[in-house]
Design an enzyme around this catalytic site. Sequence first.
Site, PDB file in Angstrom:
ATOM      1  N   PRO A  86       0.816  -1.213   0.000  1.00 24.82           N
ATOM      2  CA  PRO A  86       0.000   0.000   0.000  1.00 24.82           C
ATOM      3  C   PRO A  86       0.850   1.265   0.000  1.00 24.82           C
ATOM      4  CG  PRO A  86      -0.439  -1.419   1.930  1.00 24.82           C
ATOM      5  CD  PRO A  86       0.845  -1.859   1.316  1.00 24.82           C
ATOM      6  N   GLU A  87       0.733   2.050  -1.051  1.00 26.05           N
ATOM      7  CA  GLU A  87       1.297   3.393  -1.071  1.00 26.05           C
ATOM      8  C   GLU A  87       0.136   4.366  -1.126  1.00 26.05           C
ATOM      9  OE1 GLU A  87       4.259   4.031  -4.048  1.00 26.05           O
ATOM     10  OE2 GLU A  87       5.672   2.617  -3.156  1.00 26.05           O
ATOM     11  N   ARG A 101       1.439  -9.706   7.797  1.00 28.31           N
ATOM     12  CA  ARG A 101       2.752  -9.553   8.445  1.00 28.31           C
ATOM     13  C   ARG A 101       2.693  -8.741   9.744  1.00 28.31           C
ATOM     14  NH1 ARG A 101       6.527  -9.031   3.030  1.00 28.31           N
ATOM     15  NH2 ARG A 101       5.621 -10.852   2.074  1.00 28.31           N
ATOM     16  N   ARG A 105      17.224   0.725  -0.726  1.00 27.72           N
ATOM     17  CA  ARG A 105      15.946   0.491  -1.395  1.00 27.72           C
ATOM     18  C   ARG A 105      16.159   0.182  -2.867  1.00 27.72           C
ATOM     19  NH1 ARG A 105      14.514  -0.269   2.791  1.00 27.72           N
ATOM     20  NH2 ARG A 105      13.001   0.759   4.114  1.00 27.72           N
ATOM     21  N   LYS A 122       0.132   8.286   3.992  1.00 25.39           N
ATOM     22  CA  LYS A 122      -0.220   6.871   3.875  1.00 25.39           C
ATOM     23  C   LYS A 122      -1.083   6.416   5.041  1.00 25.39           C
ATOM     24  CE  LYS A 122       4.165   6.205   1.531  1.00 25.39           C
ATOM     25  NZ  LYS A 122       5.566   5.820   1.753  1.00 25.39           N
TER      26      LYS A 122
END
Length: 269
Positions: A8-9, A109, A259, A61
């Site tokens: 999810p962004e 998670r 990243r 977010k």
Amino acid sequence: MCGSSPLPELPEVEATAAKLDRWTRGRSLLRVELLDASLLKAGDLQAVAGLTVSRAWRRAKYALLELGPMTLVFHLRMTGKLVRADGKRPPRARLHLDDGSFVGFEDVRRFAELWVLDTDDLEAFFTGKKLGPEPWPMARDGAWWAAQLGGLKSPVKTALLRQDKVAGLGNIAASEILWRAGVSPSTAASAVTPTQWAAIAEAAPAHLAMALADASQEDFVYLTESKSAANNPFRVYGREEEPCPRCGVAVARFVQSGRATFWCPGCQQ
DNA sequence: TAACTTGTTTAAAC
DNA sequence: TGTTTAAACAAGTT
């Protein structure tokens, strides 16, 4: 077509908030059933029991469920999502509504977080999180992007992830926006030209609108769940060694600040 | 099996 | 001192 995203962004959170708004606005929240106590970071869920949902919306977010004087604040992290019924795994929480239905919060998670805040304290909460201004959906021109990020010495791709400068962009968006803008991710933010900032200003809403449309589909699932790259809606993200959709050169992958960055060495200068 | 996935926070380095 | 980068963390998948 089945839309997907690895996580999810901003667009996925926007879609989540829109769904939540559709499902809950105007309804009374009878109670919040907390099945995993570690989800709740602060506040008392008793304080929202019986309140009526004013609206659901997004900031950066964070997905926010506003109930008059109180607000539930969700951060989905990697795998958090809202569902209308129980799936294979038990949710971490359920929001029980006055029509007998519930909204489940699944999070495989278990990195997601939930806060119960006074609505009046929201601004202070976000200030404490050092959240910068939103890049979307309001118009932001090249000069605005330059003002936010142009002073940073770090590579522009890393700079795009700075939540205190521009809130809401994630690792996928950073690669995608720079590809659309034709700007190399390695360029120092301070060396990005006004022309390039203008291209970024155009690329950002183009990417975000596409990703939002994708995330808004009914059958949308995170890529981590679909286990298939065939559903990848992105131009370069997750497409190492595939031909660039614009110039055909092989998409490359490397690591910046820990990243993964995807880019086209052929058409990103 | 160990490496990889993420945003955020904290610690360390420049 | 200010800025930036690296490491650590959560937990599950491959």
